[in-house]
Design a protein around this motif. Structure first.
Motif, PDB file in Angstrom:
ATOM      1  N   ALA A  10      49.610  43.395  67.430  1.00 22.07           N
ATOM      2  CA  ALA A  10      50.086  43.747  68.529  1.00 22.07           C
ATOM      3  C   ALA A  10      50.886  44.389  70.077  1.00 22.07           C
ATOM      4  CB  ALA A  10      51.413  43.470  68.149  1.00 22.07           C
ATOM      5  N   ALA A  15      47.459  41.031  72.416  1.00 25.33           N
ATOM      6  CA  ALA A  15      48.498  40.676  73.488  1.00 25.33           C
ATOM      7  C   ALA A  15      47.593  40.183  74.178  1.00 25.33           C
ATOM      8  CB  ALA A  15      49.541  41.537  74.023  1.00 25.33           C
ATOM      9  N   ILE A  30      50.602  36.403  65.522  1.00 19.01           N
ATOM     10  CA  ILE A  30      49.711  37.633  65.569  1.00 19.01           C
ATOM     11  C   ILE A  30      50.744  38.649  64.026  1.00 19.01           C
ATOM     12  CG2 ILE A  30      49.861  40.131  66.534  1.00 19.01           C
ATOM     13  CD1 ILE A  30      49.933  38.602  69.420  1.00 19.01           C
ATOM     14  N   GLU A  32      51.849  41.933  62.761  1.00 21.52           N
ATOM     15  CA  GLU A  32      51.816  43.432  63.405  1.00 21.52           C
ATOM     16  C   GLU A  32      52.142  44.373  62.320  1.00 21.52           C
ATOM     17  OE1 GLU A  32      52.457  46.903  65.636  1.00 21.52           O
ATOM     18  OE2 GLU A  32      51.003  44.910  66.122  1.00 21.52           O
ATOM     19  N   VAL A  37      55.620  46.451  69.822  1.00 25.73           N
ATOM     20  CA  VAL A  37      54.479  46.104  69.474  1.00 25.73           C
ATOM     21  C   VAL A  37      53.830  46.971  70.781  1.00 25.73           C
ATOM     22  CG1 VAL A  37      54.796  43.341  70.011  1.00 25.73           C
ATOM     23  CG2 VAL A  37      55.492  44.748  71.984  1.00 25.73           C
ATOM     24  N   THR A 111      55.783  50.244  77.289  1.00 23.11           N
ATOM     25  CA  THR A 111      55.549  48.658  75.973  1.00 23.11           C
ATOM     26  C   THR A 111      56.071  47.834  76.526  1.00 23.11           C
ATOM     27  OG1 THR A 111      57.062  50.587  74.290  1.00 23.11           O
ATOM     28  CG2 THR A 111      56.659  47.857  73.810  1.00 23.11           C
ATOM     29  N   ALA A 114      52.064  45.472  77.251  1.00 26.24           N
ATOM     30  CA  ALA A 114      52.754  43.686  75.651  1.00 26.24           C
ATOM     31  C   ALA A 114      53.938  42.661  75.302  1.00 26.24           C
ATOM     32  CB  ALA A 114      52.418  44.894  74.622  1.00 26.24           C
ATOM     33  N   LYS A 115      54.962  43.178  75.997  1.00 32.78           N
ATOM     34  CA  LYS A 115      56.233  42.885  75.832  1.00 32.78           C
ATOM     35  C   LYS A 115      55.991  41.299  76.461  1.00 32.78           C
ATOM     36  CE  LYS A 115      59.293  45.582  73.664  1.00 32.78           C
ATOM     37  NZ  LYS A 115      60.750  46.038  73.795  1.00 32.78           N
ATOM     38  N   LEU A 118      52.842  38.900  75.530  1.00 25.97           N
ATOM     39  CA  LEU A 118      53.286  38.245  74.740  1.00 25.97           C
ATOM     40  C   LEU A 118      54.599  36.863  74.782  1.00 25.97           C
ATOM     41  CD1 LEU A 118      53.369  40.894  71.745  1.00 25.97           C
ATOM     42  CD2 LEU A 118      51.794  38.933  72.162  1.00 25.97           C
ATOM     43  N   VAL A 125      54.978  36.240  66.887  1.00 23.96           N
ATOM     44  CA  VAL A 125      54.736  38.126  66.462  1.00 23.96           C
ATOM     45  C   VAL A 125      55.594  38.063  64.812  1.00 23.96           C
ATOM     46  CG1 VAL A 125      54.707  40.203  66.557  1.00 23.96           C
ATOM     47  CG2 VAL A 125      54.621  38.807  68.692  1.00 23.96           C
ATOM     48  N   LYS A 127      56.479  41.075  62.370  1.00 22.41           N
ATOM     49  CA  LYS A 127      56.460  42.699  62.870  1.00 22.41           C
ATOM     50  C   LYS A 127      56.456  42.540  60.950  1.00 22.41           C
ATOM     51  CE  LYS A 127      58.784  43.027  67.532  1.00 22.41           C
ATOM     52  NZ  LYS A 127      59.587  43.135  68.143  1.00 22.41           N
TER      53      LYS A 127
END
Length: 363
Positions: A10, A15, A30, A32, A37, A111, A114-115, A118, A125, A127
């Motif tokens: 991720a 992303a 995804i 991760e 992410v 960050t 990517a957040k 997504l 996702v 994790k």
């Protein structure tokens, strides 16, 4: 026809791939390995500070990158105003060439890139899910994690971890490769070399009075490769404090990669004090670090190199292109800055978007 797409990783490439599939009917999952992410575009918090300790900001190499960032929402977006200056092997600091407009991050940290991608993608996702092996049966793919849990079936896979880890996954693939397509890709991926970086984070209860945000070693001969001030990013550091991100040279980082933090930070702080010309910097009041074993690719799959003259031969490039194409026919795509050959956040992003768009065209 709706398909199920699996993405391993991720970071910005993963992303980006998910974002490219946002307007399709495909389901995207995804996997991760970490709890967050963004990959190297990562942010931490400590004692009222936020800091981007991998990728320091998003450089905007073209209009499409800037437009995408703004389309994701300008609330909390930070465009670092202070310039990047340069120094050489002798440590003499000088103004840069001024070609460093639009250095983006966010008040909540890098960050956010990517957040926000997504969030727009709608992807699921999962994790703390480290993929250990892949399998193909009946024309679809499955991924098994280190806990023994299976994920899938997937109609296509995008692999975005650093090249050595992607090569391990390709090697741990079963039932997929009668014609050797993935073996050829694995051999090409294994040839990608990296520079190691160990980031040191140094905090001080005072603010530096200097005109620059960052310093970069243009000779690539100093023990410090990059030094920057997180207080130049709105919302990152309380007033009256300084937080330095010090990224030593790959050689320095590799030699001290496993050394204790206290010892390594002391050495890095002394180097920073000498470079900036401020003895106070030799004594930070708290420190942090992060090792990036696979920080910056030396070259991409096609032989294009990141700041290094010379690449692979035409025959090597043709062979790699054939391996990538054959793997895509089998439903396996690779993406990342190491595919593009440029260790930049935008390179990882657009390489991932390219992979996602290729899947959308095929399925």
């Amino acid at each position: 026809m709706m398909a199920h797409i699996g993405i391993v990783g991720a970071g910005l490439a993963g992303a980006g791939a998910a974002y490219a599939l946002r307007d399709t009917d495909h389901e995207v999952t995804i996997l991760e390995k970490s709890r967050g992410v963004g990959g190297r575009a990562a942010t931490r918090r400590r004692d009222g500070c936020r800091y981007d300790y991998g990728a320091n900001y998003v450089k905007v190499p073209d209009d499409r990158t800037g437009e995408l960032i703004r389309d994701l929402g300008e609330e909390g977006l930070v465009d670092i105003a202070e310039p990047v200056w340069t120094f050489g092997a002798d440590g003499e600091i000088a103004p840069g060439d001024g070609d460093d407009d639009h250095k983006y991050t966010w008040e909540a940290g890098i960050t956010q890139f990517a957040k926000r991608l997504l969030a727009e993608s709608g992807a699921e996702v999962r994790k703390t899910t480290r993929v250990a092996a892949l399998d193909r049966a009946g024309g679809t793919w499955a991924a098994t994690d280190t806990d023994g849990d299976d994920h899938g079936p997937f109609d296509a896979l995008v692999l975005t971890p650093p090249a050595p880890q992607t090569a391990e996954l390709l090697a741990a693939t079963e039932g997929a490769d009668a014609d050797g397509a993935l073996e050829d890709l694995r051999a090409a991926v294994e040839g990608t070399k990296y520079r190691t970086i160990r980031t040191l984070v140094l905090h001080y209860p005072f603010e530096l009075d200097v005109p620059w945000y960052g310093l970069v070693d243009t000779d690539k001969a100093h023990e410090i490769g990059w030094l920057s001030r997180e207080e130049c990013k709105r919302g990152h550091v309380p007033d009256g404090e300084s937080l330095l991100i010090v990224q030593p040279s790959p050689e320095w980082s590799a030699e001290r990669y496993d050394d204790p933090l206290e010892e390594t930070a002391e050495t890095a702080a002394t180097l920073a004090a000498d470079l900036v010309g401020d003895d106070r910097l030799a004594d930070p009041d708290w420190v942090d670090d992060q090792g990036w074993r696979y920080a910056l690719p030396n070259e991409g799959l096609d032989g294009d190199r990141d700041g290094v003259e010379g690449g692979g031969t035409d025959a090597d490039a043709d062979g790699t292109a054939d391996a990538v194409a054959a793997a895509r026919e089998a439903g396996v795509f690779v993406a990342g800055d190491w595919v593009a050959g440029r260790g930049r956040a935008a390179a990882a992003l657009w390489n991932g978007i390219d992979a996602g768009e290729s899947i959308a065209d095929r399925l």
